[in-house]
Scaffold this active site. Structure first.
Site, PDB file in Angstrom:
ATOM      1  N   ARG A 306      32.254 -42.011  12.402  1.00  0.00           N
ATOM      2  CA  ARG A 306      33.094 -41.048  13.007  1.00  0.00           C
ATOM      3  C   ARG A 306      32.680 -40.588  14.519  1.00  0.00           C
ATOM      4  O   ARG A 306      33.422 -40.184  15.365  1.00  0.00           O
ATOM      5  CB  ARG A 306      32.753 -39.565  12.044  1.00  0.00           C
ATOM      6  CG  ARG A 306      33.680 -40.021  10.905  1.00  0.00           C
ATOM      7  CD  ARG A 306      33.204 -38.860   9.751  1.00  0.00           C
ATOM      8  NE  ARG A 306      34.303 -39.144   8.410  1.00  0.00           N
ATOM      9  CZ  ARG A 306      33.974 -38.414   7.294  1.00  0.00           C
ATOM     10  NH1 ARG A 306      33.005 -37.556   7.125  1.00  0.00           N
ATOM     11  NH2 ARG A 306      34.919 -38.622   6.579  1.00  0.00           N
ATOM     12  N   TYR A 447      41.482 -42.742  11.484  1.00  0.00           N
ATOM     13  CA  TYR A 447      40.333 -43.499  11.074  1.00  0.00           C
ATOM     14  C   TYR A 447      39.437 -42.643  10.451  1.00  0.00           C
ATOM     15  O   TYR A 447      39.219 -41.525  10.857  1.00  0.00           O
ATOM     16  CB  TYR A 447      39.704 -44.103  12.189  1.00  0.00           C
ATOM     17  CG  TYR A 447      40.118 -45.505  12.549  1.00  0.00           C
ATOM     18  CD1 TYR A 447      40.627 -46.378  11.570  1.00  0.00           C
ATOM     19  CD2 TYR A 447      40.229 -46.206  13.848  1.00  0.00           C
ATOM     20  CE1 TYR A 447      40.985 -47.679  11.889  1.00  0.00           C
ATOM     21  CE2 TYR A 447      40.337 -47.315  14.084  1.00  0.00           C
ATOM     22  CZ  TYR A 447      40.802 -48.249  13.093  1.00  0.00           C
ATOM     23  OH  TYR A 447      41.027 -49.625  13.441  1.00  0.00           O
ATOM     24  N   GLU A 448      38.533 -43.266   9.447  1.00  0.00           N
ATOM     25  CA  GLU A 448      37.303 -42.739   8.836  1.00  0.00           C
ATOM     26  C   GLU A 448      37.633 -41.166   8.279  1.00  0.00           C
ATOM     27  O   GLU A 448      36.757 -40.260   8.678  1.00  0.00           O
ATOM     28  CB  GLU A 448      36.090 -42.546   9.909  1.00  0.00           C
ATOM     29  CG  GLU A 448      36.022 -43.924  10.593  1.00  0.00           C
ATOM     30  CD  GLU A 448      35.712 -44.855   9.484  1.00  0.00           C
ATOM     31  OE1 GLU A 448      35.168 -44.591   8.337  1.00  0.00           O
ATOM     32  OE2 GLU A 448      36.187 -46.109   9.709  1.00  0.00           O
ATOM     33  N   GLY A 449      38.680 -40.932   7.664  1.00  0.00           N
ATOM     34  CA  GLY A 449      39.044 -39.737   7.260  1.00  0.00           C
ATOM     35  C   GLY A 449      40.044 -38.970   8.260  1.00  0.00           C
ATOM     36  O   GLY A 449      39.432 -38.593   9.297  1.00  0.00           O
ATOM     37  N   GLN A 454      38.813 -33.704   8.385  1.00  0.00           N
ATOM     38  CA  GLN A 454      37.543 -33.546   9.387  1.00  0.00           C
ATOM     39  C   GLN A 454      37.588 -31.762   9.382  1.00  0.00           C
ATOM     40  O   GLN A 454      36.613 -31.162   9.184  1.00  0.00           O
ATOM     41  CB  GLN A 454      37.721 -34.243  10.727  1.00  0.00           C
ATOM     42  CG  GLN A 454      37.678 -35.538  10.797  1.00  0.00           C
ATOM     43  CD  GLN A 454      36.538 -36.240  10.091  1.00  0.00           C
ATOM     44  OE1 GLN A 454      35.273 -35.955  10.189  1.00  0.00           O
ATOM     45  NE2 GLN A 454      37.017 -37.537   9.313  1.00  0.00           N
TER      46      GLN A 454
END
Length: 617
Positions: A306, A447-449, A454
């Site tokens: 992240r 990406y990545e959540g 977030q």
């Protein structure tokens, strides 16, 4: 489409804003002097500018191919990767005992921007490998570390993250991939999608970190385990030459990052099963840590990723910004607005072009510093000899990670769109290259959540779980730092940051009033999250806006010191002051906007009947 690494600004932020001196004082970091970091940045710049940037466009055009079950990268990529690992760049933040360079994550973060800016599609391979290394290092057994880490640190082997599946998306509680115990290993069966560098021809082996369930595992995320599943297994002579039962089913056809293979992988499909050999009923995998703790372990990799994705979003924006500045200096169109009958001028003389260029510049510099501060906090949270300092820096890491990932990628996307706008119609034409930056950058908020996740993390885990204690610790730290800002020349900036911090704290109170429930034991399951979730995005943006102001006020204060020393002779420092002034004039007023949205829009969203979207009756 030339790229010039911003080495001076990276060094300025690393040394003066991210506390390189404090990071170098940590155990094992004594070599991380400003001189060494400058040398590293200059060498990284050569690789980025001369090796990676030139193949960025060709990688986009050529893409990747799946031929006879093997992925082939674009021409020149294998040679570029060989040069990359020959220089030891893959192992920058890892232990020298395992072949790494032993440098702080702060330094690695600064260098990462160069890789992402010069060639985002290429850099994704090393980004994931570094995250996989850290996950194995922190959670793997001694044997797993000895077996996998050295070759991954050198870059001879790469790593991936296998999370989501066709029916899961971001809801990892729905993961169905199965793991069956079989002697000293497990047999993995199932399908994973969106696997970046899931297969390629750059390395000798690919080490997949795979989330899967044991047959008797609890439901939901509490029943997920983590497994190391190599593409190749060792033969009787310990040569990693036996193909594991992993099949690349297909490659995704994507909006951007065409040079990066995004694979659909099938585990245990039988297409690579050695007759009577390992993987007879699935792909061979090795359990990491304890059963059913996979999500906790995977978050090690995800949080490193992240930060890297945030830096990536800002890095691509830096390259797009550079291209828009060059175009604005070269493109002749229209007369100056103050002299309409005069000669035609380059468009950089037009006020609206200046506005768009400055928007990009101020955001990029602020976000660059924010990402580096997070990298430094990560170092301190791991190595600081004082337990209280480690605890504080862990709080900084936890608070800043969703902000960095979410806000850096959102602003990065806005910036590449602005850079394209500077080009006018030529930006929409592929041959200028401006469109590629937009297409590549678009994935970073996903990406990545996704950034919505977030924002939920920032509200749920980082605010409601402890009723704002951790957030207030960070806010108080920033308030104290503002006392060091020049109170004469920069008093307005200082006051606006303080007002922004107050707005954040007031919004925290607003959100906590929205979410009432049982918070015993740190569990937010009983909280009424509906309204709070509805305004999580503006809450994250509020934090991001104020954090950027914090960084630019500090940058301006440092620049003022240097200006006073040399009587204002260096335009670099004067530009720092002007950039900060623009940010506080154009971006900080959004603090009031975000705070108003948080107060007023929760009910509109939370109680909205979804039938309003049913336009086809």
């Amino acid at each position: 489409m030339i790229y010039k690494a911003p080495t001076r600004d990276l060094l300025f932020s690393t040394v003066h804003l991210a506390d390189l001196k404090g990071v170098a004082a940590l155990p094992g970091n004594a070599d991380a002097t400003a001189d060494l970091v400058e040398a590293i940045l200059r060498e990284a710049a050569k690789i980025g500018e001369e090796i990676l940037a030139p193949i960025n466009r060709s990688g986009d055009i050529h893409g990747v191919k799946l031929m006879d079950g093997q992925v082939q990268t674009a021409p020149g990529w294998k040679e570029a990767y060989a040069t990359f690992i020959e220089g030891g760049w893959n192992g920058l933040p890892f232990s020298p005992e395992r072949g790494g360079q032993g440098l702080p994550w702060l330094v690695a973060t600064a260098v990462q921007e160069i890789w992402h800016a010069s060639n985002m599609a290429f850099s994704l391979c090393t980004l994931l490998t570094q995250g996989a290394i850290k996950a194995i290092d922190l959670h793997g057994s001694a044997q797993q570390k000895d077996t996998f880490m050295d070759n991954m640190i050198s870059g001879i082997w790469s790593g991936t993250m296998n999370l989501t599946e066709p029916d899961a998306g971001s809801d990892l509680a729905a993961v169905k991939t199965q793991a069956i115990a079989n002697g000293d290993h497990y047999l993995i069966s199932g399908q994973k999608i969106f696997i970046t560098y899931g297969d390629h021809d750059l390395t000798e082996n690919i080490i997949h970190l795979v989330l899967a369930r044991l047959p008797d595992a609890p439901a939901g995320v509490k029943g997920i385990s983590l497994f190391i599943v190599p593409k190749f297994l060792p033969d009787e002579n310990r040569q990693w030459s036996v193909r594991n039962d992993i099949e690349t089913v297909s490659l995704e056809h994507k909006l951007g990052i065409h040079g990066s293979p995004t694979a659909v992988l099938a585990y245990g499909a039988g297409n690579h099963r050695e007759k009577g050999g390992p993987g007879k009923n699935g792909a061979v995998g090795y359990l990491v840590g304890q059963e059913n703790h996979g999500m906790k372990y995977m978050f090690t990799m995800m949080n490193i990723a992240r930060l890297a994705i945030g830096v990536e979003g800002n890095g691509v924006a830096e390259r797009a910004y550079q291209q828009s500045v060059r175009f604005a200096n070269e493109r002749v169109q229209g007369a100056a607005i103050e002299n309409p009958n005069g000669q035609r001028v380059t468009i950089i003389n037009h006020p609206d072009i200046k506005r768009m260029l400055m928007l990009q510049k101020c955001r990029i510099e602020a976000l660059r510093s924010l990402g580096l501060v997070l990298g430094a906090s990560f170092d301190k949270s791991l190595k600081h000899p004082d337990p209280a300092a480690r605890t504080f820096n862990q709080a900084m890491v936890e608070m800043l990670t969703p902000i960095a990932k979410g806000y850096m990628t959102e602003m990065g996307l806005e910036n590449v769109s602005i850079a394209l706008q500077v080009h006018g119609g030529m930006g929409f034409i592929e041959q200028t290259g401006a469109a590629q930056h937009y297409r590549d950058q678009r994935i970073t908020p996903i990406y990545e959540g996704t950034n919505g996740i977030q924002a939920l993390d920032l509200v749920g885990r980082k605010l409601l779980r402890d009723q704002g204690d951790m957030a207030r610790t960070v806010l108080e730290h920033i308030r104290k730092e503002m006392e060091t800002v020049h109170q004469s020349a920069l008093s307005s900036m200082r006051e606006q940051v303080i007002e922004g911090l107050n707005a954040v704290e007031q919004s925290m109170t607003t959100i906590m009033k929205m979410a009432r429930g049982d918070l015993s034991g740190g569990d937010i399951a009983g909280v009424n999250m509906k309204q709070a979730a509805a305004i999580a995005d503006p809450y994250l943006r509020l934090w991001g806006t104020v954090m950027c102001g914090w960084q630019l006020a500090r940058a301006a204060s440092v620049a003022m010191d240097f200006i006073n020393l040399d009587n204002g002779g260096d335009p670099f420092y004067r530009a720092k002051i002007e950039t900060a002034k623009f940010y506080f004039a154009s971006e900080m007023p959004k603090v009031a906007y975000h705070q108003t949205v948080i107060k007023q829009s929760a009910n509109c969203i939370a109680n909205l009947d979804t039938a309003i979207f049913e336009t086809l009756q």
